[in-house]
Every structure is written in C-alpha cells, then in structure tokens.
Design a protein around this motif. Structure first.
Motif, PDB file in Angstrom:
ATOM      1  N   GLY A  59       0.814  -1.219   0.000  1.00 53.84           N
ATOM      2  CA  GLY A  59       0.000   0.000   0.000  1.00 53.84           C
ATOM      3  C   GLY A  59       0.841   1.260   0.000  1.00 53.84           C
ATOM      4  N   LEU A  60       2.041   1.213   0.589  1.00 54.59           N
ATOM      5  CA  LEU A  60       2.925   2.373   0.538  1.00 54.59           C
ATOM      6  C   LEU A  60       3.281   2.723  -0.910  1.00 54.59           C
ATOM      7  CD1 LEU A  60       5.419   1.643   3.479  1.00 54.59           C
ATOM      8  CD2 LEU A  60       3.536   3.292   3.449  1.00 54.59           C
ATOM      9  N   ALA A  61       3.578   1.698  -1.697  1.00 56.50           N
ATOM     10  CA  ALA A  61       3.904   1.949  -3.104  1.00 56.50           C
ATOM     11  C   ALA A  61       2.692   2.477  -3.855  1.00 56.50           C
ATOM     12  CB  ALA A  61       4.421   0.670  -3.752  1.00 56.50           C
ATOM     13  N   VAL A  62       1.509   1.918  -3.570  1.00 58.11           N
ATOM     14  CA  VAL A  62       0.290   2.401  -4.230  1.00 58.11           C
ATOM     15  C   VAL A  62       0.028   3.855  -3.867  1.00 58.11           C
ATOM     16  CG1 VAL A  62      -2.215   2.108  -4.388  1.00 58.11           C
ATOM     17  CG2 VAL A  62      -0.718   0.090  -4.329  1.00 58.11           C
ATOM     18  N   THR A  63       0.181   4.188  -2.576  1.00 54.24           N
ATOM     19  CA  THR A  63      -0.035   5.564  -2.124  1.00 54.24           C
ATOM     20  C   THR A  63       0.948   6.523  -2.787  1.00 54.24           C
ATOM     21  OG1 THR A  63      -0.811   4.747   0.022  1.00 54.24           O
ATOM     22  CG2 THR A  63      -0.152   7.064  -0.111  1.00 54.24           C
ATOM     23  N   ALA A  64       2.228   6.111  -2.875  1.00 48.58           N
ATOM     24  CA  ALA A  64       3.231   6.965  -3.523  1.00 48.58           C
ATOM     25  C   ALA A  64       2.879   7.214  -4.985  1.00 48.58           C
ATOM     26  CB  ALA A  64       4.608   6.318  -3.401  1.00 48.58           C
ATOM     27  N   ASN A  65       2.393   6.203  -5.658  1.00 49.82           N
ATOM     28  CA  ASN A  65       2.006   6.376  -7.061  1.00 49.82           C
ATOM     29  C   ASN A  65       0.812   7.303  -7.205  1.00 49.82           C
ATOM     30  OD1 ASN A  65       3.948   5.001  -8.452  1.00 49.82           O
ATOM     31  ND2 ASN A  65       2.601   3.437  -9.272  1.00 49.82           N
ATOM     32  N   LEU A  66      -0.188   7.138  -6.353  1.00 49.33           N
ATOM     33  CA  LEU A  66      -1.378   7.987  -6.442  1.00 49.33           C
ATOM     34  C   LEU A  66      -1.026   9.449  -6.158  1.00 49.33           C
ATOM     35  CD1 LEU A  66      -4.038   5.697  -4.724  1.00 49.33           C
ATOM     36  CD2 LEU A  66      -3.746   6.150  -7.173  1.00 49.33           C
ATOM     37  N   ILE A  67      -0.168   9.664  -5.156  1.00 45.53           N
ATOM     38  CA  ILE A  67       0.241  11.042  -4.855  1.00 45.53           C
ATOM     39  C   ILE A  67       0.982  11.644  -6.042  1.00 45.53           C
ATOM     40  CG2 ILE A  67       1.766  12.439  -3.409  1.00 45.53           C
ATOM     41  CD1 ILE A  67       1.095  10.586  -1.092  1.00 45.53           C
ATOM     42  N   SER A  68       1.885  10.861  -6.646  1.00 49.64           N
ATOM     43  CA  SER A  68       2.641  11.355  -7.796  1.00 49.64           C
ATOM     44  C   SER A  68       1.724  11.683  -8.962  1.00 49.64           C
ATOM     45  CB  SER A  68       3.676  10.313  -8.222  1.00 49.64           C
ATOM     46  OG  SER A  68       4.589  10.042  -7.174  1.00 49.64           O
ATOM     47  N   LEU A  69       0.686  10.880  -9.155  1.00 52.72           N
ATOM     48  CA  LEU A  69      -0.228  11.102 -10.280  1.00 52.72           C
ATOM     49  C   LEU A  69      -1.069  12.351 -10.100  1.00 52.72           C
ATOM     50  CD1 LEU A  69      -1.488   7.480 -11.102  1.00 52.72           C
ATOM     51  CD2 LEU A  69      -0.134   8.980 -12.572  1.00 52.72           C
ATOM     52  N   PHE A  70      -1.531  12.595  -8.879  1.00 55.60           N
ATOM     53  CA  PHE A  70      -2.456  13.706  -8.651  1.00 55.60           C
ATOM     54  C   PHE A  70      -1.752  15.019  -8.323  1.00 55.60           C
ATOM     55  CE2 PHE A  70      -5.270  10.060  -7.804  1.00 55.60           C
ATOM     56  CZ  PHE A  70      -6.318  10.384  -8.665  1.00 55.60           C
ATOM     57  N   VAL A  71      -0.527  14.964  -7.842  1.00 52.82           N
ATOM     58  CA  VAL A  71       0.168  16.184  -7.433  1.00 52.82           C
ATOM     59  C   VAL A  71       0.989  16.769  -8.570  1.00 52.82           C
ATOM     60  CG1 VAL A  71       1.937  17.133  -5.886  1.00 52.82           C
ATOM     61  CG2 VAL A  71       0.203  15.545  -5.005  1.00 52.82           C
ATOM     62  N   TYR A  72       1.630  15.924  -9.354  1.00 50.68           N
ATOM     63  CA  TYR A  72       2.560  16.393 -10.377  1.00 50.68           C
ATOM     64  C   TYR A  72       1.937  16.284 -11.763  1.00 50.68           C
ATOM     65  CZ  TYR A  72       5.968  15.965  -6.628  1.00 50.68           C
ATOM     66  OH  TYR A  72       6.643  16.098  -5.442  1.00 50.68           O
ATOM     67  N   PRO A  73       2.259  17.199 -12.667  1.00 51.64           N
ATOM     68  CA  PRO A  73       1.755  17.111 -14.053  1.00 51.64           C
ATOM     69  C   PRO A  73       2.256  15.839 -14.731  1.00 51.64           C
ATOM     70  CG  PRO A  73       2.682  19.288 -13.607  1.00 51.64           C
ATOM     71  CD  PRO A  73       3.053  18.422 -12.443  1.00 51.64           C
ATOM     72  N   GLN A  74       1.546  15.447 -15.788  1.00 55.66           N
ATOM     73  CA  GLN A  74       1.888  14.207 -16.471  1.00 55.66           C
ATOM     74  C   GLN A  74       3.241  14.276 -17.172  1.00 55.66           C
ATOM     75  OE1 GLN A  74      -1.243  12.996 -19.097  1.00 55.66           O
ATOM     76  NE2 GLN A  74      -2.768  12.785 -17.471  1.00 55.66           N
ATOM     77  N   ASP A  75       3.661  15.476 -17.587  1.00 50.07           N
ATOM     78  CA  ASP A  75       4.918  15.599 -18.320  1.00 50.07           C
ATOM     79  C   ASP A  75       6.105  15.958 -17.422  1.00 50.07           C
ATOM     80  OD1 ASP A  75       4.021  18.090 -17.675  1.00 50.07           O
ATOM     81  OD2 ASP A  75       4.487  19.010 -19.621  1.00 50.07           O
ATOM     82  N   THR A  76       5.972  15.746 -16.116  1.00 49.93           N
ATOM     83  CA  THR A  76       7.045  16.102 -15.186  1.00 49.93           C
ATOM     84  C   THR A  76       8.288  15.249 -15.440  1.00 49.93           C
ATOM     85  OG1 THR A  76       5.460  16.734 -13.470  1.00 49.93           O
ATOM     86  CG2 THR A  76       7.708  16.229 -12.761  1.00 49.93           C
ATOM     87  N   ARG A  77       9.428  15.919 -15.472  1.00 49.31           N
ATOM     88  CA  ARG A  77      10.715  15.222 -15.569  1.00 49.31           C
ATOM     89  C   ARG A  77      11.480  15.434 -14.272  1.00 49.31           C
ATOM     90  NH1 ARG A  77      12.553  13.250 -20.385  1.00 49.31           N
ATOM     91  NH2 ARG A  77      11.253  13.669 -22.206  1.00 49.31           N
ATOM     92  N   LEU A  78      12.019  14.361 -13.759  1.00 52.73           N
ATOM     93  CA  LEU A  78      12.710  14.411 -12.479  1.00 52.73           C
ATOM     94  C   LEU A  78      14.160  14.844 -12.663  1.00 52.73           C
ATOM     95  CD1 LEU A  78      11.430  11.043 -10.963  1.00 52.73           C
ATOM     96  CD2 LEU A  78      10.452  13.321 -10.660  1.00 52.73           C
ATOM     97  N   ASN A  79      14.627  15.706 -11.755  1.00 56.39           N
ATOM     98  CA  ASN A  79      16.053  15.992 -11.757  1.00 56.39           C
ATOM     99  C   ASN A  79      16.783  14.855 -11.050  1.00 56.39           C
ATOM    100  OD1 ASN A  79      15.796  16.415  -8.953  1.00 56.39           O
ATOM    101  ND2 ASN A  79      15.484  18.608  -9.223  1.00 56.39           N
ATOM    102  N   GLU A  80      18.091  14.955 -10.960  1.00 53.78           N
ATOM    103  CA  GLU A  80      18.870  13.846 -10.405  1.00 53.78           C
ATOM    104  C   GLU A  80      18.487  13.526  -8.963  1.00 53.78           C
ATOM    105  OE1 GLU A  80      23.390  12.529 -10.888  1.00 53.78           O
ATOM    106  OE2 GLU A  80      23.171  14.357  -9.712  1.00 53.78           O
ATOM    107  N   ARG A  81      18.339  14.546  -8.157  1.00 52.39           N
ATOM    108  CA  ARG A  81      18.020  14.307  -6.744  1.00 52.39           C
ATOM    109  C   ARG A  81      16.671  13.622  -6.595  1.00 52.39           C
ATOM    110  NH1 ARG A  81      15.243  17.275  -2.903  1.00 52.39           N
ATOM    111  NH2 ARG A  81      15.921  16.951  -0.729  1.00 52.39           N
ATOM    112  N   GLN A  82      15.676  14.089  -7.329  1.00 53.31           N
ATOM    113  CA  GLN A  82      14.348  13.491  -7.243  1.00 53.31           C
ATOM    114  C   GLN A  82      14.352  12.049  -7.743  1.00 53.31           C
ATOM    115  OE1 GLN A  82      12.371  16.398  -9.666  1.00 53.31           O
ATOM    116  NE2 GLN A  82      11.667  17.605  -7.905  1.00 53.31           N
TER     117      GLN A  82
END
Length: 459
Positions: A59-82
């Motif tokens: 569930g931790l992984a599912v929660t992390a994915n849901l947060i990433s989907l709803f908080v960040y735009p679909q075209d977000t690119r991660l920098n090295e630290r992220q």
C-alpha cells in the motif's frame, strides 16, 4: 565548434532525466507482481505470511504512485536528486517486503538489482554509485536480519548457509557488474547520439553557408548591370560637367566601382559553392585547406598526375570532412602538412600527412570514435595550450566522408612509433581518404558547367 561542444556535450544536461510517468508505470508493474506473488504464495503453496504487514508495504507503493499522479503534471521530468529518491524508495519498499518474507531465502530477492539498473541507464555515475551502495548495504542487512519464511505447518523454508552466502555474493557482484555494464553502454549510446547530432549540425551549417553564398552570388550577378549603367552615365556626366558637379559625378563613378568590387568578392565564393555544383578535385581541396593556410604551418598541396584531373561533385560533406582532417593535421604538425592527391582509372585518393608525433599506438585503432580523449602531457599544454581534443572533429570528418562513399584509414609515417616530431619529414600521422570512381561515387558524370557563359556588358 568549441561553444557548440561545450553546450551540447555536458555529461548530464537537465533534460536528460527520466520522466516521472516512466517510474510510475514501472512501479505499477512491480505492485502488480508483488500482489500476484503474495496471492500465489498464500493460496497455491500454503505459506504462512503476514498479509497485513505485506499489504501495508504494498500500500505504501500504491499511495506513492497515487500522490505522484495527482500532485505532479503528467509531463514532469525528475532531476537527479528526485530520481535518486524515487529509486531509493522503490529499493527500500522491496527490501522491506523481502525482510517480511525470508530475506535472501526468497528467490525474488534478485529483483533488488532493478533500481540500480535504471539509475545506471538514465542517471549520472554519482547517482548510480549512491543507489548501488545503498542496495548492497540493504542486501547485506536482509541476509543477516529477516523474518523466516514458513509454511502452514511452521517449518522454516531455508536454503543452506553456503548457498545463502553464494547468493549474497552473486547479488553484490550483479549490482556492481550490471551497473557498470549498463552505465558503459548507456554512456556510449548517448555519446554517439550527441556526436551524430553535432555532425548533422556541422553539415547543416555548411549547407546554410553554401546557400547564403548562392544568394550573394545571385545579387552580385543581378546588380552588376545597373551598377555598370550608373558608372557609364556618371562617366558621361563627368565629361560634360565642371567644378563641384564634375567631382560629384566622378565620386558616383568611383562608388559604383567600389560596390562592384564588394559584390564580386562576396559573390565569388557563393558562385563557386552554389552554382558550380561540380569542380576540379584540386579546387575542392584548396577550398577545404584555405581556412588553415594562415595558421603558421606550411600546407603543401601535391598532385600525382595520372591523366585528366577528375571533376567531382562539390558536396558540403566532402569540403567539411576534408577541412576537419586538415585542421587536425595542422593542430599536431611541427611545421608542415602535405595534402597528396592521386587518381587512377578506378580510385581517387587523398592523403593528409603531417610532421608531428603521429598517432599513439593505443588509440590508432579507435580513431574516429566520438569523445576519444587522451590526457594532455606537459609538452602538449605548452605547445598547444588552446587545444582541447575530444575526437569529435575526426568523428565528424569520418562520418561525413563515409556518407559520400569514402573509405578512411589512419597510419603513421614512421614506424616504430617514437612520439617525436621530425620537422620537414613526412613522419607523422597519415589520414587517407579513398573514393571509387564508379557511377555512384563523387565524380561528376556530366562535365558541362551548370552556368552558361556570362554575357559581357557593352555600352
């Protein structure tokens, strides 16, 4: 070219990081696999596992994915630290699952190398080392500390200690080897892609200069007649007028001459580049060598006469490729560079020779690879402090010339290799370019000039 390579070939440009959606998709696949594995273990093999804790970890992984989907735009690119934090989260989540299900006694422990592989493929060496080091530490931890995997009868499912030690060693080696191997392949692919991009940019620049020269030549041709008319009229007025008006008419005539000379000097190269699509072989070589004639080294053009001189197609790839080879020879020559041209009924050959130290034996087989570096010695720094060779110039030359059907070979004029210059002797590096004189080669099949004769202006 220096500014281009400085901006184009940074090791880790900001836009090289992976997309957030890519990691989210991979995580969904991992979640589905984890859920399936736990279901099969529970119902098909009757393993005694704590479904509550395992469900919480998944569930931790599912929660992390849901947060990433709803908080960040679909075209977000991660920098090295992220990206590092995302991969470390995935590694920690998998290690926690393995801790609850037998540690390294669980055959799915091999999946621990996946985040390291992703880091090696998409991130920098620094990021790969961080993720790899953390992975090895966590693998060591679950090898020593974990909840045993048991069946419903309470029997612990364990492998012999010698196999456990071997599995740990194999995972540690796999993390290091796969990370290094993947990183090496990824770096070479990126270098080749960037070098090919630089080649295309160099060719596009040469083509633009060619087209610009053609426009200038057209203007020079079109403006020639009105300027001649202005000069003629101004000359007639000067003969009839006196005083200041006579001086003004002469000034108009002189300025018309000046405009004519400027247009002729600007248009000469343009007419040669654009309108004469074919030119004698010697003329193309002279054009390629011209920018380096005033660099303090003697450039000697030599021709072996074996019949009529070939008329070749004046292609930007040939000019730019030969120019890069001559530039490389001038950079490393002690005093002289020779450009030898020869042709037979079957081939056209150009050899570029210098009197420098030649190619080092350890790199002569790799000449033409992009970003082929050699550490500069103290003598190199004193003789050529401005030179920062990356192998890119030779790569561009080799790529462009091979596109025209040429075969390139590299050798030294003196054997064995001594690493010493011999001024005035053809003992340095040799770059040989050979074309076939077939119908598909660079030789012009129609020797008729593209432009007709210019019509002289008559009063």
């Amino acid at each position: 070219m220096n500014d281009l390579t400085a901006s184009l070939f940074q090791e880790n440009p900001p836009n090289s990081w992976i997309r957030l959606r890519t990691l989210i998709t991979l995580r969904w696949v991992a979640i589905a696999g984890q859920f399936t594995a736990m279901t099969v273990a529970q119902w098909a093999f009757s393993l005694d596992v704590d479904l509550g804790l395992i469900g919480f970890v998944i569930g931790l992984a599912v929660t992390a994915n849901l947060i990433s989907l709803f908080v960040y735009p679909q075209d977000t690119r991660l920098n090295e630290r992220q990206a590092i934090l995302m991969l470390l989260f995935d590694t920690g989540q998998l290690v926690l699952l393995l801790f609850l299900t037998g540690g390294l006694h669980n055959p799915f422990a091999m999946l621990i190398i996946v985040p390291v592989t992703v880091a090696a493929m998409a991130l920098s060496m620094r990021a790969t080392v961080i993720v790899g080091t953390v992975t090895i530490l966590l693998v060591t931890f679950i090898a020593l500390q974990h909840i045993p995997l048991r069946n419903t009868m309470g029997i612990a499912l364990r492998v012999p200690e010698v196999f456990l030690l071997g599995y740990w060693v194999a995972l540690v080696i796999a993390v290091g080897f796969i990370a290094l191997y993947t990183r090496r392949v990824s770096t070479e692919m990126q270098s080749m892609s960037q070098a090919l991009l630089a080649t295309q940019m160099a060719l596009a620049r040469e083509q633009k200069l060619t087209d610009l020269g053609g426009v200038v030549a057209a203007y020079a041709h079109e403006l020639g007649t009105p300027l001649a008319t202005i000069k003629l009229v101004a000359g007639e007025l000067a003969e009839e007028l006196e005083g200041e008006l006579h001086d003004d008419a002469r000034l108009i005539s002189e300025q018309a001459d000046r405009c004519r000379d400027i247009l002729q000097s600007m248009g000469r190269a343009g007419k040669d580049d654009l309108h004469l699509r074919q030119a004698p072989l010697s003329a193309v070589i002279e054009e390629a060598a011209e920018p380096h004639m005033e660099r303090g080294k003697d450039i000697v053009l030599e021709t072996v006469d074996e019949g009529d001189e070939p008329m070749i197609l004046r292609r930007p790839e040939i000019v730019h490729g030969l120019r890069n080879l001559i530039q490389n020879a001038v950079d490393f020559a002690a005093s002289s560079v020779w450009v030898e041209t020869a042709w037979t009924k079957d081939t056209i050959t150009i050899r570029i020779i210098d009197d420098g130290r030649g190619y080092a034996p350890q790199v002569i087989g790799r000449i033409g690879d992009p970003f082929l570096r050699r550490r500069k010695s103290i003598q190199d720094k004193s003789e050529r402090p401005e030179y920062e060779g990356m192998g890119l110039g030779l790569f561009i030359a080799k790529t462009l010339l091979e596109r025209t059907g040429a075969e390139l070979s590299f050798a030294n004029g003196a054997e064995p290799y001594t690493g010493r210059t011999r001024p005035g002797m053809k003992s340095g590096a040799i770059a040989q370019v050979t074309w076939s004189r077939s119908a598909e080669g660079i030789e012009a099949q129609d020797r008729t000039p593209v432009l007709g004769e210019n019509t002289p202006f008559t009063a």
